[in-house]
Design an enzyme around this catalytic site. Structure first.
Site, PDB file in Angstrom:
ATOM      1  N   GLY A  90     -29.353   2.032 -31.721  1.00  0.00           N
ATOM      2  CA  GLY A  90     -28.024   1.962 -32.300  1.00  0.00           C
ATOM      3  C   GLY A  90     -27.986   1.095 -33.523  1.00  0.00           C
ATOM      4  O   GLY A  90     -29.005   0.670 -34.050  1.00  0.00           O
ATOM      5  N   GLY A  91     -26.776   0.819 -33.974  1.00  0.00           N
ATOM      6  CA  GLY A  91     -26.586   0.102 -35.224  1.00  0.00           C
ATOM      7  C   GLY A  91     -27.065  -1.323 -35.186  1.00  0.00           C
ATOM      8  O   GLY A  91     -27.308  -1.910 -36.226  1.00  0.00           O
ATOM      9  N   MET A  92     -27.179  -1.926 -33.983  1.00  0.00           N
ATOM     10  CA  MET A  92     -27.620  -3.323 -33.933  1.00  0.00           C
ATOM     11  C   MET A  92     -28.798  -3.516 -33.002  1.00  0.00           C
ATOM     12  O   MET A  92     -28.997  -4.576 -32.448  1.00  0.00           O
ATOM     13  CB  MET A  92     -26.466  -4.230 -33.510  1.00  0.00           C
ATOM     14  CG  MET A  92     -25.442  -4.429 -34.593  1.00  0.00           C
ATOM     15  SD  MET A  92     -24.384  -5.833 -34.277  1.00  0.00           S
ATOM     16  CE  MET A  92     -23.639  -5.352 -32.737  1.00  0.00           C
ATOM     17  N   GLY A  93     -29.603  -2.502 -32.808  1.00  0.00           N
ATOM     18  CA  GLY A  93     -30.791  -2.708 -32.014  1.00  0.00           C
ATOM     19  C   GLY A  93     -31.093  -1.538 -31.099  1.00  0.00           C
ATOM     20  O   GLY A  93     -30.387  -0.531 -31.065  1.00  0.00           O
ATOM     21  N   GLN A  94     -32.166  -1.682 -30.311  1.00  0.00           N
ATOM     22  CA  GLN A  94     -32.547  -0.652 -29.362  1.00  0.00           C
ATOM     23  C   GLN A  94     -31.716  -0.784 -28.087  1.00  0.00           C
ATOM     24  O   GLN A  94     -31.344  -1.888 -27.678  1.00  0.00           O
ATOM     25  CB  GLN A  94     -34.036  -0.764 -29.054  1.00  0.00           C
ATOM     26  CG  GLN A  94     -34.900  -0.386 -30.259  1.00  0.00           C
ATOM     27  CD  GLN A  94     -36.377  -0.572 -29.983  1.00  0.00           C
ATOM     28  OE1 GLN A  94     -36.780  -1.601 -29.449  1.00  0.00           O
ATOM     29  NE2 GLN A  94     -37.185   0.403 -30.358  1.00  0.00           N
ATOM     30  N   VAL A  95     -31.466   0.359 -27.463  1.00  0.00           N
ATOM     31  CA  VAL A  95     -30.623   0.399 -26.271  1.00  0.00           C
ATOM     32  C   VAL A  95     -31.473   0.861 -25.084  1.00  0.00           C
ATOM     33  O   VAL A  95     -32.184   1.869 -25.172  1.00  0.00           O
ATOM     34  CB  VAL A  95     -29.418   1.340 -26.466  1.00  0.00           C
ATOM     35  CG1 VAL A  95     -28.479   1.251 -25.264  1.00  0.00           C
ATOM     36  CG2 VAL A  95     -28.676   0.982 -27.750  1.00  0.00           C
ATOM     37  N   LYS A 110     -28.261  -3.537 -25.136  1.00  0.00           N
ATOM     38  CA  LYS A 110     -28.498  -3.364 -26.565  1.00  0.00           C
ATOM     39  C   LYS A 110     -29.132  -4.654 -27.065  1.00  0.00           C
ATOM     40  O   LYS A 110     -28.483  -5.693 -27.156  1.00  0.00           O
ATOM     41  CB  LYS A 110     -27.206  -3.061 -27.309  1.00  0.00           C
ATOM     42  CG  LYS A 110     -27.415  -2.879 -28.811  1.00  0.00           C
ATOM     43  CD  LYS A 110     -26.188  -2.336 -29.523  1.00  0.00           C
ATOM     44  CE  LYS A 110     -25.984  -0.874 -29.187  1.00  0.00           C
ATOM     45  NZ  LYS A 110     -24.902  -0.289 -29.993  1.00  0.00           N
ATOM     46  N   ASP A 203     -16.377   2.901 -36.917  1.00  0.00           N
ATOM     47  CA  ASP A 203     -17.516   3.825 -36.883  1.00  0.00           C
ATOM     48  C   ASP A 203     -17.275   4.922 -35.853  1.00  0.00           C
ATOM     49  O   ASP A 203     -18.171   5.317 -35.121  1.00  0.00           O
ATOM     50  CB  ASP A 203     -18.802   3.065 -36.567  1.00  0.00           C
ATOM     51  CG  ASP A 203     -20.052   3.890 -36.896  1.00  0.00           C
ATOM     52  OD1 ASP A 203     -19.948   4.766 -37.766  1.00  0.00           O
ATOM     53  OD2 ASP A 203     -21.105   3.647 -36.291  1.00  0.00           O
TER      54      ASP A 203
END
Length: 967
Positions: A90-95, A110, A203
């Protein structure tokens, strides 16, 4: 605050933000009157806008998004959460899918990138916002359970929502009307709850909406939302950038287009986002659910965003059974002017109530908006075109847009010293506007990197170690560069570099569309045409006399492919002893070159203009391709542009109007510094400033130094106390006063005086500060630089005559003072230095592009004895005459200090040269650039400290729009 109140505030703000300061104050006083609360709200918006305008900030991408997120292995623990699998990125890291070992529930983790999570201020601010977001206990919002800190891993703990995303559903086509409207109602509920809490999603898109198996709708990724506060204590955070600037850009074009397709026009323009931005995104989602396609689509990011900003949706794509009220809602949601859009998402419900009958109507409050970090990038992408499309010149109707590109992590822009100072960004924009090639690294090594303008990362190009001065093939398929004494070609599609020709110290290259390569192999050579299958390597622009004080470099083909720009460097730098010139040359050797403009700059042609620099400012001036003449006035297009004394300007442009330039690096930074014999820094002579030629007094108590004062065309002599660094000014006249040389008794200084292009040699008596002219070379049109003063009353100097010929001359200081050439039968000699006993003269002889130090008896024109076999220059004697020091450039252009034992008996005999240390001294001067103590144990050197540029590159999309006159 009601919707009506917010609508009034927003309307006043929208009008005020377009006015200048004086007009704005009058407008606000008239409009707000005595309503202090109204004025406070509008002022808060304006202050926010002024504080963090994306077009004015240097950072266009969230810092943490340039850093790879932490990776977790299956089975690893983050606090009580055991990782069970990867859900995505995602927009701020891996999930990750994880299981809460305490509560026994499935969650989504996340993981935050380290650069974000390890910043205490950012982490504290995010934690504060996460707590507020966690209060969004709503059936249609995926919950945020908390923030887990576990060692070096920092992760958001999120509600795990099973089921496909709305994007997955839409992959099969449009939804039935009733299903689409039901999902829309749930999304409205979620957004209204968030807006009531003062939170804007920013978003919203189908990929962030999930529809579970029981048809429950969940809106995801409020972790990227922005908390909107009234107290102004939480500044806009680059970490909250939308998914367009997420790592997904690097791999998933669909994700990029999806995000861009739902971005509101005001976000793309860098304005603050508010509830109306979510209204726009909602309209995009509803349209896509009904039509099965996006309202704003394109083959690439550029076309998608162009559609967002300039075109209307295809309303005929909606199903025939779409109610008129839904048509009306979509048209109101997708108004590009947000003043005409729904003021709140609750207003959307009111107009949809009749066909779908959900909820009770009511105004939904909105809060103060925050700026969108990095939104300028989105608008910048409008001007890009895909690599499969034909590049087109930009239209001047567009808006010039700026963003920046930071160097790769832990690296700096710059290059090996063999390419110049190593401090300026060396770069080239591909002709199709898709990639930037640049040199980056650390002092231990540099190489070429390739950065796509649709990526957040740069890729190192294998086989380009030591590369300098990149340039592109016209079809953007390959990059030329200089390395290891060669000019090479590297395909961006892969494969090893191919050697094209010898280039010991290259100074620029250019290709035309027929594959003709022009390049400058050395600073002293002319512009050369590389060998091909049809002919040998030939010179196409050659100095009148090779190695005679003129350097031809930085070729750049004009559009006809037959003519090219190049720069004639007029002698040593910096400042230059004579002005440089930008010229037009031709592949036809019979066609004479044409002078275009006097400038110390490389140059290129773009958009009908010649682009060049003066004093670190980039200009564009109309340029006629038929007459090769300038017209009109130059227009400023970039400031603080980095450049080098080689006249290289760190700037490049694509065929479709994207300009990139490096900023901030100091072109020539020379600090008079003491080194011991091992090369260790003992300390500076005095404070840091622009040092040039220097000379150490015979008693070693003082140093005479030429310092730049004010403009580059002004040098003055200063006297420094070696023990304490105190200084006093010796000269204060206009022009250039440099190259000081001490008399053997330490009472006088000879120096060069150059004013208005006229050169002479003066002598200054230090006791009474009286000055007289020793040699006036004005009549001959010569440039004379003193280099040594013998104990027998002779002054050695380097003379460059009007034709460019350079030689070592000697002036007797007694009698009629008639100068004579000291070295006969040599084409080019410089830097004459008398031995301590005055019976020998060391000098530099330049032949065929290389230089070497020789010694011969004085007086006399006898045998020249070579001192070394290396490429050397700038000899200096030890006080006993038993050791000679030279600068060797075999390993580095800025010189290695070499000590050579020498016996000046009947026959000159030299011992084994000892390489002492890298001097970092610019050797492009005829005067003294370093001094040695009597014992030969310390060296005072005009060193160039490595200061590679950490400042980002500046990119301007549609830069020709800057050329329009202001309205």
């Amino acid at each position: 605050m009601t919707a009506d109140q917010w609508q009034r505030i927003a309307a006043i703000y929208d009008e005020a933000v377009e006015l200048d300061v004086a007009e704005r104050e009058l407008y606000l006083a008239r409009t707000c009157g005595d309503d202090a609360a109204l004025r406070d709200e509008v002022d808060a918006l304006l202050a926010q806008d002024a504080r963090r305008g994306p077009l004015d900030t240097a950072a266009w991408v969230a810092d943490h998004l340039l850093v790879a997120p932490a990776s977790l292995t299956i089975g690893s623990l983050v606090g009580p959460y055991r990782v069970e699998g990867v859900l995505g990125e995602g927009g701020m890291g891996q999930v990750y899918r994880a299981r809460d070992s305490k509560l026994g529930r499935q969650v989504a983790l996340k993981v935050l990138p380290a650069h974000f999570a390890n910043d205490p201020e950012r982490r504290a601010r995010f934690l504060r916002e996460a707590r507020v977001l966690a209060t969004l206990n709503h059936p249609h919002i995926a919950g945020i359970y908390g923030l887990e800190d576990s060692g070096s891993v920092h992760a958001l703990v999120l509600e795990l929502v099973e089921g496909p995303t709305l994007a997955d559903r839409l992959a099969s086509g449009p939804l039935p009307l009733d299903e689409a409207l039901a999902i829309a109602a749930s999304v409205i509920d979620a957004l209204e709850a968030a807006h009531d809490a003062g939170i804007i999603h920013r978003d919203l898109k189908p990929a962030n909406i999930k529809v579970r198996g029981d048809d429950t709708v969940k809106v995801l990724d409020f972790g990227l939302a922005r908390l909107v506060l009234h107290d102004g204590q939480a500044p806009p955070d680059h970490g909250a950038a939308p998914t367009l600037t997420s790592p997904a850009i690097m791999t998933t074009a669909g994700t990029v287009l999806g995000t861009a397709a739902y971005m509101s026009p005001e976000q793309a323009k860098g304005r603050v986002a508010d509830a109306r931005s979510d209204v726009w995104a909602f309209g995009c989602v509803l349209y896509e659910m009904l039509a099965g396609c996006r309202p704003f689509a394109g083959e690439d990011i550029a076309e998608t965003l162009a559609a967002v900003l300039r075109t209307e949706p295809d309303w005929t794509a909606l199903p025939a059974n779409t109610p008129a009220s839904v048509h009306g809602v979509l048209r109101r949601c997708l108004q590009k002017d947000r003043k005409r859009r729904f003021a709140a998402i609750a207003d959307v419900r009111l107009d949809l109530q009749e066909p779908i009958a959900v909820g009770q109507p009511g105004p939904g409050p909105a809060r103060l908006p925050w700026l969108v970090a990095g939104a300028a990038v989105l608008l910048a992408l409008v001007a890009w075109r895909s690599p499969w499309s034909t590049a087109k010149p930009p239209t001047e109707a567009g808006t010039p847009l700026r963003f920046t590109v930071a160097p790769p992590s832990e690296l700096a822009f710059g290059g090996p010293m063999a390419g110049g100072t190593g401090n300026s960004a060396q770069l080239a924009m591909s002709p199709d506007g898709q990639h930037i090639a640049f040199v980056a690294g650390t002092p231990s090594g540099y190489r070429l990197y390739l950065r796509s303008l649709t990526s957040l990362t740069a890729t190192a190009l294998p086989g380009t170690e030591g590369a300098t001065y990149p340039f592109w093939a016209p079809d953007s398929s390959a990059i030329g560069f200089f390395a290891n004494g060669k000019v090479k070609r590297k395909s961006i599609g892969g494969g090893p570099p191919v050697v094209l020709a010898d280039a010991p110290s290259g100074r620029g290259g250019t290709w035309n569309r027929e594959g003709v390569l022009l390049f400058t192999p050395t600073p002293q050579s002319g512009v050369r045409r590389a060998p091909s299958e049809t002919g040998p390597e030939v010179d196409v622009a050659v100095p009148q006399r090779p190695n005679a004080g003129l350097a031809y470099r930085w070729p750049s083909f004009l559009p006809d492919g037959r003519h090219f720009l190049y720069t004639v460097a007029g002698g040593a730098c910096c400042p230059p002893m004579r002005p440089g010139m930008i010229r037009v040359g031709s592949l036809d050797p019979a066609e004479p070159s044409i002078d275009v403009v006097e400038a110390e700059s490389s140059a290129f042609y773009a958009a009908g203009h010649l682009v060049f620099a003066k004093d670190a400012t980039l200009f564009a001036q109309p340029f006629d391709l038929q007459t090769f003449r300038l017209s009109g006035e130059p227009v400023l297009v970039g400031e603080r542009v980095s450049w080098e004394g080689s006249r290289y300007v760190s700037a490049s442009v694509s065929d479709n109007g994207t300009l990139v330039f490096g900023t901030g690096a100091e072109p020539i930074v020379q600090q008079a510094t003491w080194f011991n014999r091992g090369g260790h820094v003992v300390g500076p002579l005095a404070n840091s400033t622009q040092y040039h030629s220097l000379s150490l007094s015979p008693d070693e108590r003082h140093a005479a130094v030429a310092l730049q004062t004010g403009s580059q065309s002004s040098l003055d002599l200063w006297l420094f106390d070696v023990t304490n660094g105190n200084s006093s000014r010796l000269t204060a006249g206009p022009g250039l006063e440099g190259s000081p040389v001490w008399s053997p008794d330490g009472r006088r200084l000879a120096f060069q005086n150059e004013r208005d292009g006229k050169s002479s040699i003066h002598v200054l008596t230090l006791d009474g500060r009286t000055e007289e002219t020793l040699l006036d070379a004005t009549a001959q049109g010569n440039s004379d630089v003193p280099t040594s003063w013998s104990r027998d009353g002779f002054l050695a100097f380097t003379r460059r005559d009007a034709s460019g010929h350079t030689g070592v001359w000697v002036l007797p200081l007694d009698g009629d003072r008639t100068p004579t050439a000291a070295v006969q039968g040599a084409d080019t000699t410089t830097s004459g230095r008398f031995s301590p006993d005055g019976h020998w003269l060391a000098f530099t002889l330049i032949e065929h592009g290389s230089s070497q130090v020789f010694v011969q008896a004085f007086p006399g024109t006898g045998v020249k004895h070579p001192v070394t076999r290396e490429d050397t220059s700038h000899p200096v004697w030890r006080s006993d005459g038993k050791e000679l020091y030279v600068l060797s450039v075999a390993a580095a252009s800025d010189g290695v200090i070499v000590a050579i034992p020498i016996d000046l008996g009947t026959h000159v005999e030299t011992g084994v040269p000892q390489h002492l240390f890298l001097a970092g001294a610019g050797r492009f001067s005829d005067g003294q650039i370093y001094a040695v103590t009597r014992a030969g144990d310390r060296f005072l050197i005009n060193a160039r400290p490595r200061r590679p540029s950490l400042e980002p590159l500046t990119v301007i999309v549609n830069w020709p729009a800057l050329l329009r006159p202001p309205r």
